[in-house]
Every structure is written in structure tokens, then in C-alpha cells.
Design a protein around this motif. Sequence first.
Motif, PDB file in Angstrom:
ATOM      1  N   LYS A 285       0.811  -1.111  -0.029  1.00 21.11           N
ATOM      2  CA  LYS A 285      -0.089   0.198  -0.011  1.00 21.11           C
ATOM      3  C   LYS A 285       0.900   1.038   0.176  1.00 21.11           C
TER       4      LYS A 285
ATOM      5  N   THR B  22      -0.482   7.026  -6.464  1.00 19.77           N
ATOM      6  CA  THR B  22      -1.869   7.514  -6.128  1.00 19.77           C
ATOM      7  C   THR B  22      -1.968   8.915  -6.009  1.00 19.77           C
TER       8      THR B  22
ATOM      9  N   ASP C 122      -4.295   2.763  -2.455  1.00 20.15           N
ATOM     10  CA  ASP C 122      -4.383   2.777  -3.512  1.00 20.15           C
ATOM     11  C   ASP C 122      -5.736   2.752  -4.385  1.00 20.15           C
ATOM     12  N   ASN C 123      -6.615   3.323  -3.418  1.00 19.78           N
ATOM     13  CA  ASN C 123      -8.140   3.572  -4.012  1.00 19.78           C
ATOM     14  C   ASN C 123      -8.307   5.212  -4.343  1.00 19.78           C
ATOM     15  N   LYS C 124      -8.118   5.534  -5.521  1.00 19.93           N
ATOM     16  CA  LYS C 124      -8.217   6.950  -5.739  1.00 19.93           C
ATOM     17  C   LYS C 124      -9.438   7.776  -5.231  1.00 19.93           C
ATOM     18  N   ALA C 125     -10.666   6.997  -5.452  1.00 21.19           N
ATOM     19  CA  ALA C 125     -11.852   7.813  -5.207  1.00 21.19           C
ATOM     20  C   ALA C 125     -11.729   7.847  -3.576  1.00 21.19           C
ATOM     21  N   GLU C 126     -11.586   6.889  -2.607  1.00 21.74           N
ATOM     22  CA  GLU C 126     -11.308   6.830  -1.484  1.00 21.74           C
ATOM     23  C   GLU C 126     -10.529   7.893  -1.027  1.00 21.74           C
ATOM     24  N   LEU C 127      -9.319   8.073  -1.498  1.00 21.65           N
ATOM     25  CA  LEU C 127      -8.442   8.847  -1.067  1.00 21.65           C
ATOM     26  C   LEU C 127      -8.779  10.424  -1.167  1.00 21.65           C
ATOM     27  N   GLU C 128      -9.512  10.683  -2.557  1.00 20.43           N
ATOM     28  CA  GLU C 128     -10.166  11.967  -2.545  1.00 20.43           C
ATOM     29  C   GLU C 128     -11.057  12.374  -1.424  1.00 20.43           C
TER      30      GLU C 128
ATOM     31  N   ASP D 159      -4.694   2.133   4.276  1.00 21.93           N
ATOM     32  CA  ASP D 159      -5.394   1.029   3.740  1.00 21.93           C
ATOM     33  C   ASP D 159      -6.069   1.631   2.451  1.00 21.93           C
ATOM     34  N   ILE D 160      -6.170   2.765   2.115  1.00 21.28           N
ATOM     35  CA  ILE D 160      -6.951   3.344   0.854  1.00 21.28           C
ATOM     36  C   ILE D 160      -6.211   4.134  -0.085  1.00 21.28           C
TER      37      ILE D 160
END
Lengths: 412, 355
Positions: B21, B28, B232-238, B229-230
Motif C-alpha cells: 500500500k 496515487t 491505492d483507491n483514488k476515490a476513497e483517497l479523494e 489502507d486506501i
Amino acid sequence: MGESPNPDWMNQWQAWSRQYAHAWQDLARNATAAPQPAAPAPWPQAFEQWARAFAPSSAGPGETVDRLIDSARSYATFMQSMLAAAADNPQAAATPWSEALRQAIPGLAGGVFQHPAAQAWQGMQQQGSAGLAQLLGAFGGLPPVPAMPPADLGELKSWLHLPSFGVMREHQERYQKLALAWVEYQEQLGRYNQLMLAASRRGFELFEAKLAEHEPPGLQIDSLRALYDLWVDAAEEGYAEVALSPAFREAYGALVNAQMRVRALVQQEAERVSGDLGMPTRSELNSIGERLQALRREVRARGGAGADAGLADEVAALRAEFATLKASVKHASPGGPVDDGVKLRRASDEPGAAARPRKSPRGSGERAAAATASGNFASRIEEFASASLGAPRKRAPRATGKPAAGSRKTKR
Amino acid sequence: MGPIRIEPAKLLEEALATQRKLGAALQTLRGLDDVDFGVTAKEAIYREDKLVVYRFKGERPPTAKVPILIVYALVNRPYMVDLQDDRSLVKNLLARGEDVYLIDWGYPDGADRWLTLDDYINGYIDRSVDAVARHAGVKRINLLGICQGGAFSLCYAATHAEKVRNLITMVTPVDFHTPDNMLSNWTREMDVDLFVDTLGNVPADLMNLCYLMLKPVRLNQQKYIGLVDILDNKAELENFLRMEKWIFDSPDQAGEAFRQFIKDFYQGNKLVRGGLKIGPHEVHLGNITMPVLNIFAEQDHLVPPSASRVLGEHVGTDDYTQVAFRGGHIGIYVSGRAQREVPGTIHEWLAARSR
């Protein structure tokens, strides 16, 4: 404890460990694209190499990244401690997790300044203006004061109470006062840090109690994250107990007040220097700001939006009165001078009018009196309404000392 | 058998997963778009100094006849109520036919150092209420006060009752001396005169640090470990960054208003004890006779539920409703549960009082 590790398991563990070390190496390599040594770097070195890739210019949300890196570093330290404990004692049930945790958890093994609350207070010293130490150096004429044990601070305080003499005594006295405030601030900071240490210890006690609840079969903690989360719960509970206590209330208030005394004295020095250089000072600006705000309140109270609303109400009442009068006159017998359907009754016609002072609508002044003299009540109302509500009207000529041609000089 | 039974293999796998991650983080974060917020269209209907009153525009014209004016706290930015498309109290209220206005206080600077609570409550709020009433063509409006803005709304409703048809308070402190109120404990021994005389306006960073210290490990560390944890998740990171922006995008506090708020509310607890004076008006909660809806969060670390739920004992109205929300001080606006429960609760409560 006491069981010999299975050699096959040991080989497997060593393979996994190598994999872990290489993974750190890959992380650093991918982040920096720099050539790497053949042997894997120790994990802290690899971590720092990875963290350097997030230089301010390379990623947008800088502060979040800083926090991410700090937290990831703490968590990686935590992971490393636990992995080391597991490596030393590969039989999971016998691993001395408690000691490993004690080493890994901030605020216990590493000293009080690792507690996030203590770190936050250190940050608070920097907020709102330059750091206190720099301010002291710049304006207080004082060298940086090193951290001292409480006994030494007491000794220093007694020296700072010595009287000063001679032509520089006033300056000397101010400097001593500032230095004393700084020393007292250090004392309060020491008390606060002691409470943070107590919070850390209490957190660990609670953590051990929470761990005990997981002893029954089926309730064991089986992941690093679950263990970490349990510690966070305990740490927050321990901190809350301390932070809600009367002792903390007193210590926290004393610390804030001590810091503000230092800041205030530093500001006084800055004011003095600014005054010597002929520069405007903060107290002058404050004074202007305060007067300006008071003036704004006064202006609003006298003639702001509220006054407009009051005038509008007054005009509405006059309009209603006018309509009533108009209606009543229509029903009465006509006679005498009529304007716009209304029988006008001149002020001079009323009994005792000459002796009674005329009451003019607010702000209408001589204009209203002139309208009364003309006897046109309807135009009075209209004129008053347009004057009060800001309806289109002619701009008053600029004062030139002479009346403008065709204008009538009015007194207000 | 001990309480921890982490298999070494699982431990290593967990560590490797964290590494992966972290490895994805750089890519990311570099690929993130600018984080936007405040998603609902709005128009300014009133401006004064740095204050702007907005009216939000829904997809359909409002069906409610009486508008809602949201009075937010001074200590954070009000776009929390309209953070993003799927987390917006405003949007959900509009969808139910409400007519929603909001006071944006702006960012006070040195020129605002001398603004008092009188200026805020009897000045800005009163003129904003007038502006909304004028704009909507009504004599009285519904007031929705949030957190400190809720305390202000209580003061306003108690002293200008003729202009408030219904009062809604959300996560609003009323009794500032409950034993679980950490902020209150910290401010009680503070010399607030020295504090404000020294600092002038209270810097936002100082306020933020203070809030972070309420839960120092959770807010300074655990939250960012959760961020791993997030990564690698663009939407969650935003989403995370949007919230992060809101948390730290804080205005400085006007010095005089801060001084009075700490003295009279936190130290003096005058809202419930009595003796509170805002400008020329004595504030008595017993003068609040319009219907009141009080919503608080059960896991609120800033305004403990105990500080809010006492409101019913002090207001003068016979029509008092209290709703406990299962969540925290922020979750009451942005959690999935909040989207399902809070706007509907407000709308139905108002609708029942407009018949």
C-alpha cells in the motif's frame, strides 16, 4: 517458552524475512529510481528513502503526506518490533508480545515527547507567531534557554529576582522579567509533560487489562492491526482520564497562561524596538481597530439599516393615516379648498396654532415646514417618502461656499 | 494460552500488504485531481463585510413555504453541510422540498478583531434573518444552528423570538460544565483576557491543534495508518483529502467574540445558569417558545451528548423534540447513516409543523 523451534519453520521464517527486507528495498527503489546496493538496506533506511520521494514539490497535499509518513513510520516501527519478537520466539503462543509492545508503543519506551499530545503542544509553541525561542532571541535579548531539570530552574529563578542597578536598570529589569516568565513557562511545561507520561502509563495499564479480556479461546487477537487498534483504544481512555481530571485542568491553564505571559512580554519588547525605529506598533493598530469598530456600531445604531426600516415604518403609517383621512373627507360635506380630493385644513386655521410648535417628521426639517406652508399634504407625504426611502432625487450640489443658482439654502 | 495469537506467517503477510500500500501511495497521490467541495449550486442574496448569505438551488423549486437558514459555527467552514455529492445535508434537504439558506462567515482578519458576540448575534445573524425573510417573502423563518452556531441560534431565538418560526439545533452545546466535556475542562483555568490581549485574533492552527489533542492518538496517528489502507483507491483517497481539507481549513477567531464565548459559555456556563447578556439583551432559554428540534450525536467527542440533551429542561416551549444520532460530531453530516436519517428527520419534523 522452552520449546525448541522447528528447523523447517525457521528456514521458512528466514525466507519470509528476506522477502520482507527485499520488499522494503523495492519500495525505496521504486520511489527514487536511484541505483540500490545489492544487499537489502535495513528497513529504517529504506523507509526514509521512500519517504524522501514525497518531497513537497512531488506531491500535492503536503501536510497530509507529512502526517501519513509520520504515522507510517510509527506503524512500521510497531510492525518491526512485533516481527522481531516473533523471530526471536517463533512459537506464537510463547512470544513475549507484551515486552515487544512496550518497546514499540510511543510514550513508554521512547520517552514522553513521543506522546502525540506532547508533540502537539510542542507544535502549539510555533503557532500564531514565530516560535517562542526565536522570538526571545530576536526581541528579548536573551540567548536560547536550554531545557533544565526543575531544581536548576529554581536556582535560575532566584538569580532572576536579583535587583538591578545603574543607568541600564530599567532595561535589565525588563529582561529579567522576560527571562523569569520563560523559566516559569518551562516549569509549567514540565508539569504538563509529567501528566502526559502518566497518561501513557495509564494507557498501557488499560491496554493490559483489555488484552486480558482476549485470553479466552476464540477471543484471541490474530492480527497486527487489531492489536494496534486495541492499544489506541486503551491509550485514548488513559489520556481521557488524565485530560478530564482537575489536576490537568489546573496544569493546562497554568501552561497556557505561562506561555501567554512570555508572548506578551516579547510583544512589549517588539513594540519598544518598533517605536525606536519609528514604525507603527501593534497596540496603535489595535487602538485604531477598536475605535473603528465602535464607530461602526454607533453609525449603524444612528442611521444604518435599522434606521431605514424605522423610516419605512413611519412612512407606511403616514400613508395609512393619509388614506384614512382621504376616505373620511370623501364622506364629509365638500367645501373650502380641496386638493386631490382632500379638503386641506391649514395649520394656521387650527385654534391655537400660532402658539403650538409644529412637529416635523424626523429628518424632514425645513423642507417639511415649507410643504406645510404650501398646504399640500399629499406632496408632503410624497416628498417625505422619497427623501426617507432613497427614491430618485437630485444630488445635492457640492458645497462651494455660495448657494447654487436656483437652490434654496436649508438648515438642518 | 495468551491473548495474542498472531501466526508469524500472517504477521509477515500483513506487513507485506502494508508495504505494498505504501508503495502505491506515491503514484496515487501524484495522480489525484484537485479536491473540490461545496457541490450544490447557490446564489448570494446578502453580503455584509466578510459575511455572505447563500441560497441553495435544488433541482426543483422548493415546496416548503418557510425557508431554513443554517447558522454554522465560527470555528470551521460551513461547506461541511454540502461536502460532496453523496454527502450533503443541503442537497438532501433540497431534494425533500426545503428552501435552504446558509450564512458563510468568511475568514476574519485583523479588522475583525473587535467583533463581539453582540455584533455576531444581534448584528450579522439578525440582518441575515431579515435578508432571508425578505427574500422568501415571509415574516418568520426556520433557524438551523450547528455546534457553536447552535448556541448562537439559541441566544438569537431567545431574544428575537418573533422572527423564528421553528428552531433546530444540531450538536449544540448547552450545558458547558458536564464532567465529560474535555474542552470545557481545559478552558476553565485559562486567563482568557491575557490570551486574547496577547494573541488578538485566535489563530486557526492553534484551534486545530487544540481539537487534535482531544483524541491525540486517534486523530494524529491512527487516522493516517487507516489512510494506508486506501492509498491505492483514488476515490476513497479523494474523500479522505476532502475531509482533511475541511478539518484544517479553519478561520481565525475574532478576538473579542472568542473572549466572551469562553468567559460566558465555557467558564461561566451562563446559557443554563443565567446571567448571559448579548449586547442589550438578557438571554433566557425559557423565552424560546417556538417548536424546537434538538439533534445530537451519541459519540460526539467535541460536544458530549450530555452537554446537548439538557436543552429540553431549559427551553420554554411545549413542543420540544430530541433526536440522538448514532455517530460522531462529523459523522452526523457525512456518514452514510447521516444521509439516510438526518435530512428526513428535519424535513418530517418541519412538515408536521407547517400544516
